[in-house]
Design a protein around this motif. Structure first.
Motif, PDB file in Angstrom:
ATOM      1  N   LEU A 174       9.155 -65.767 -43.263  1.00 13.59           N
ATOM      2  CA  LEU A 174       8.781 -64.673 -44.164  1.00 13.59           C
ATOM      3  C   LEU A 174       9.339 -63.338 -43.670  1.00 13.59           C
ATOM      4  N   LEU A 175       9.397 -63.162 -42.344  1.00 15.30           N
ATOM      5  CA  LEU A 175       9.970 -61.931 -41.799  1.00 15.30           C
ATOM      6  C   LEU A 175      11.481 -61.871 -42.022  1.00 15.30           C
ATOM      7  N   LEU A 176      12.130 -63.041 -42.026  1.00 19.06           N
ATOM      8  CA  LEU A 176      13.577 -63.100 -42.231  1.00 19.06           C
ATOM      9  C   LEU A 176      13.971 -62.984 -43.701  1.00 19.06           C
ATOM     10  N   GLU A 177      13.030 -63.292 -44.593  1.00 16.68           N
ATOM     11  CA  GLU A 177      13.327 -63.338 -46.027  1.00 16.68           C
ATOM     12  C   GLU A 177      13.993 -62.075 -46.554  1.00 16.68           C
ATOM     13  N   PRO A 178      13.544 -60.862 -46.194  1.00  8.04           N
ATOM     14  CA  PRO A 178      14.207 -59.657 -46.737  1.00  8.04           C
ATOM     15  C   PRO A 178      15.664 -59.524 -46.297  1.00  8.04           C
ATOM     16  N   TYR A 179      16.033 -60.173 -45.221  1.00  8.44           N
ATOM     17  CA  TYR A 179      17.391 -60.037 -44.697  1.00  8.44           C
ATOM     18  C   TYR A 179      18.339 -61.096 -45.246  1.00  8.44           C
TER      19      TYR A 179
END
Length: 232
Positions: A174-179
């Protein structure tokens, strides 16, 4: 698969379902502590926050497996923690996380959070972050993968390890999703999981993965802070 299932059910020496219960309890405790820390301890200094997280990970992912090993008379030396006799396994293990480094660098993942840290924060936080990274590979590849692969073969070991690899890394997806998008994060997690398993099973050693995972965090912190003079 039917043969594997029959072997698991009829195994009198090693209780797979007891082992699976232990893994589930471990993952649940990790989730509960992560929720508590991110909800109630965000006001702590960064070093104290990292130290607390490293401590609870040590208790959950290191102490519990060692206690279980003593209870079930398992040999922790078979978890790939003896220092390798050659450098090849270390290089391949580090290479797995080199893939993650390339992706993180390309998309500047987590650069903002590291760039805001001052020198004191970096020097006090990074050691704990490295410990946490190494512990992750100790538990997933050493304890889970090698224990089950020795008992029931590589397929059972890989399937079970990656199931918990995804559970434990879902918050990171979920933390990687925006990237890199949700499915991009899932793909990266799967690639790292499977390649790490292949290296572990081939060399029977997890030192390269532990070192590579730790260095990944050091490199990202350094790149974000432009230690190496590589900023655009």
């Amino acid at each position: 698969m039917q043969v594997r299932l029959k072997a698991i059910i009829n195994d009198q020496e090693f209780n797979f379902f007891e082992f699976l219960t232990l893994l589930s309890i471990t993952a649940s405790l990790a989730g509960i502590f992560y929720w508590y820390q991110t909800t109630y301890l965000t006001h702590w200094d960064s070093w104290a926050y990292a130290a607390f997280r490293a401590t609870r990970m040590t208790l959950i992912y290191v102490v519990l497996p060692l206690l279980y090993a003593k209870h079930r008379k398992l040999d922790p030396k078979k978890w790939g923690i003896t220092f390798p006799k050659n450098i090849t396994s270390i290089l391949f293990g580090m290479g797995v996380y080199g893939i993650a480094l390339a992706v993180f660098w390309r998309y500047q993942i987590f650069f903002d959070s590291w760039a805001r840290a001052d020198v004191t924060d970096l020097l006090t936080v990074i050691p704990f972050v490295c410990i946490m990274a190494a512990i992750t590979d100790f538990w997933t590849r050493g304890f889970v993968l090698l224990t089950l692969s020795d008992k029931y073969g590589w397929m059972v070991g890989i399937i079970t390890q990656n199931a918990f690899w995804f559970i434990l890394h879902y918050y990171e997806i979920l933390l990687l999703e925006p990237y890199i998008s949700f499915w991009g994060a899932v793909a990266l997690t799967l690639i790292l999981g499977l390649l790490g398993d292949m290296v572990t099973l081939h060399y029977r050693n997890i030192w390269g993965l532990m070192i590579g995972h730790a260095l990944l965090n050091v490199m990202i912190a350094g790149l974000a802070s432009n230690w190496y003079g590589l900023a655009n």
